[in-house]
Design a protein around this motif. Structure first.
Motif, PDB file in Angstrom:
ATOM      1  N   ASP A  22      26.273 -61.505  48.468  1.00 26.92           N
ATOM      2  CA  ASP A  22      25.274 -61.847  49.491  1.00 26.92           C
ATOM      3  C   ASP A  22      25.888 -61.824  50.888  1.00 26.92           C
ATOM      4  O   ASP A  22      25.644 -62.701  51.711  1.00 26.92           O
ATOM      5  CB  ASP A  22      24.651 -63.228  49.203  1.00 26.92           C
ATOM      6  CG  ASP A  22      23.370 -63.441  50.010  1.00 26.92           C
ATOM      7  OD1 ASP A  22      22.702 -62.443  50.345  1.00 26.92           O
ATOM      8  OD2 ASP A  22      23.042 -64.610  50.314  1.00 26.92           O
ATOM      9  N   ILE A  23      26.712 -60.802  51.140  1.00 29.40           N
ATOM     10  CA  ILE A  23      27.363 -60.619  52.430  1.00 29.40           C
ATOM     11  C   ILE A  23      26.939 -59.275  53.009  1.00 29.40           C
ATOM     12  O   ILE A  23      26.977 -58.252  52.315  1.00 29.40           O
ATOM     13  CB  ILE A  23      28.905 -60.664  52.295  1.00 29.40           C
ATOM     14  CG1 ILE A  23      29.360 -62.091  51.956  1.00 29.40           C
ATOM     15  CG2 ILE A  23      29.588 -60.185  53.582  1.00 29.40           C
ATOM     16  CD1 ILE A  23      30.852 -62.208  51.701  1.00 29.40           C
ATOM     17  N   ASP A  24      26.526 -59.274  54.267  1.00 30.78           N
ATOM     18  CA  ASP A  24      26.195 -58.027  54.958  1.00 30.78           C
ATOM     19  C   ASP A  24      27.483 -57.431  55.523  1.00 30.78           C
ATOM     20  O   ASP A  24      27.989 -57.898  56.545  1.00 30.78           O
ATOM     21  CB  ASP A  24      25.192 -58.290  56.089  1.00 30.78           C
ATOM     22  CG  ASP A  24      23.811 -58.613  55.564  1.00 30.78           C
ATOM     23  OD1 ASP A  24      23.366 -57.933  54.625  1.00 30.78           O
ATOM     24  OD2 ASP A  24      23.172 -59.553  56.085  1.00 30.78           O
ATOM     25  N   PHE A  25      27.993 -56.409  54.854  1.00 30.80           N
ATOM     26  CA  PHE A  25      29.201 -55.730  55.328  1.00 30.80           C
ATOM     27  C   PHE A  25      28.742 -54.597  56.242  1.00 30.80           C
ATOM     28  O   PHE A  25      28.659 -53.443  55.858  1.00 30.80           O
ATOM     29  CB  PHE A  25      30.023 -55.205  54.145  1.00 30.80           C
ATOM     30  CG  PHE A  25      31.486 -55.034  54.446  1.00 30.80           C
ATOM     31  CD1 PHE A  25      32.270 -56.129  54.791  1.00 30.80           C
ATOM     32  CD2 PHE A  25      32.102 -53.795  54.383  1.00 30.80           C
ATOM     33  CE1 PHE A  25      33.623 -55.996  55.064  1.00 30.80           C
ATOM     34  CE2 PHE A  25      33.451 -53.639  54.655  1.00 30.80           C
ATOM     35  CZ  PHE A  25      34.214 -54.743  54.999  1.00 30.80           C
ATOM     36  N   THR A  26      28.447 -54.956  57.479  1.00 29.68           N
ATOM     37  CA  THR A  26      27.800 -54.069  58.440  1.00 29.68           C
ATOM     38  C   THR A  26      28.763 -53.001  58.969  1.00 29.68           C
ATOM     39  O   THR A  26      29.978 -53.050  58.724  1.00 29.68           O
ATOM     40  CB  THR A  26      27.268 -54.873  59.634  1.00 29.68           C
ATOM     41  OG1 THR A  26      28.388 -55.533  60.265  1.00 29.68           O
ATOM     42  CG2 THR A  26      26.268 -55.921  59.180  1.00 29.68           C
ATOM     43  N   TRP A  27      28.208 -52.072  59.749  1.00 28.68           N
ATOM     44  CA  TRP A  27      29.014 -51.027  60.369  1.00 28.68           C
ATOM     45  C   TRP A  27      30.117 -51.642  61.232  1.00 28.68           C
ATOM     46  O   TRP A  27      31.282 -51.233  61.170  1.00 28.68           O
ATOM     47  CB  TRP A  27      28.122 -50.134  61.238  1.00 28.68           C
ATOM     48  CG  TRP A  27      28.765 -48.865  61.708  1.00 28.68           C
ATOM     49  CD1 TRP A  27      28.663 -47.630  61.132  1.00 28.68           C
ATOM     50  CD2 TRP A  27      29.602 -48.698  62.869  1.00 28.68           C
ATOM     51  NE1 TRP A  27      29.382 -46.698  61.866  1.00 28.68           N
ATOM     52  CE2 TRP A  27      29.968 -47.319  62.927  1.00 28.68           C
ATOM     53  CE3 TRP A  27      30.070 -49.546  63.863  1.00 28.68           C
ATOM     54  CZ2 TRP A  27      30.776 -46.806  63.948  1.00 28.68           C
ATOM     55  CZ3 TRP A  27      30.892 -49.031  64.863  1.00 28.68           C
ATOM     56  CH2 TRP A  27      31.229 -47.687  64.896  1.00 28.68           C
TER      57      TRP A  27
END
Length: 285
Positions: A22-27
């Motif tokens: 549940d982690i947003d590993f964004t750009w």
């Protein structure tokens, strides 16, 4: 490996990170984690390669002179060239600011294509005549189907469970577990014909193992994310660009595999040495 948009299947890693942790590993987060080890690797790898494969041609002044002459012939930038540069800048801006607008990487890329079509930088004929792109799309579909087939028959689960049992038999804890998982994940690429197939089949299972083992989430995601691309060095069939380079027949398969293995050790030293220190500095563990 340094960018979420650097390879077609990288977003699959981000999706897996969201699904499991549940982690947003964004750009931006992807690029931030890769900044120091990536730049150091970029700086040192050419010198390491020069030692492994000594070039026969060392004077490139003729190539530089030819490039200057060709640039002069091309003249000033055209409107279409300026539009292309502008679209690239827009895409990078939108990719790095996803938190503000919520647009996914694929949506942003499609916006870029639409702008290129509207400005007539690209025509629809250019797109449909790009045989290489369509060929890659068809092949990727088949490779993904093969990877899904391995998952359906239980091979991937068997491999993941076996890896977890091996890890449990050791005295490793925390980061040590993730390093071991990362090595297994990295070298399992020998058994796959494309990075996309490898990621599609393996990354979700290995993130699940990392979660079970209590490894810090961001370290788990980082190692699997960056290793998903770096392992392309191992074989002469790992990705589209690699297949093209190998097709020129300058390097024989045996040399590719032997040099590729040494390059893999180089990557491991950089990303599990300097990388772990950098991730400690930025608070990922």
């Amino acid at each position: 490996a340094m960018f979420l948009t650097g390879m077609a299947a990288n977003p699959l890693v981000a999706v897996a990170a969201k699904t499991v942790f549940d982690i947003d590993f964004t750009w931006t987060k992807w690029a931030w984690g890769a900044l120091v080890p990536g730049l150091i690797g970029l700086l040192l790898l050419p010198w390491f390669l020069k030692v492994l494969v000594r070039p026969k041609l060392k004077d490139t002044s003729l190539a530089r002179d030819l490039a200057r002459k060709e640039l002069q012939k091309m003249g000033p930038l055209s409107f279409q060239e300026k539009a292309m540069a502008g679209v690239f800048a827009m895409l990078i801006l939108l990719w790095t600011t996803k938190g503000l607008h919520g647009l996914g990487t694929t949506t942003v890329a499609l916006i870029g294509v639409c702008v290129l079509l509207l400005t007539r930088t690209l025509s629809w004929d250019h797109i449909i005549e790009n045989k290489g792109a369509w060929d890659t799309l068809i092949w990727l579909g088949g490779l993904l189907a093969m990877a899904n087939g391995l998952k359906k028959v239980g091979f991937i689960d068997w491999f993941a469970d076996g890896s977890y049992e091996v890890i449990q038999m050791t005295s490793l804890t925390g980061i040590g577990i993730m390093i071991a998982l990362g090595l297994i994940y990295f070298y399992s690429m020998y058994g796959f014909s494309m990075l996309t197939a490898h990621i599609s089949a393996m990354v979700l299972a290995f993130m699940t193992i990392a979660l079970k083992s209590g490894v810090p989430p961001l370290i788990s995601i980082a190692i699997l994310a960056y290793f998903s691309d770096l392992c392309a060095c191992l074989t002469n069939y790992s990705s589209g660009p690699v297949i093209i380079y190998f097709g020129y027949k300058y390097v024989k398969p045996g040399q590719w595999f032997s040099v590729g293995f040494l390059i893999s050790l180089f990557h491991l030293v950089i990303w599990l040495g300097i990388g772990l220190l950098w991730w400690k500095v930025i608070g990922w563990w």
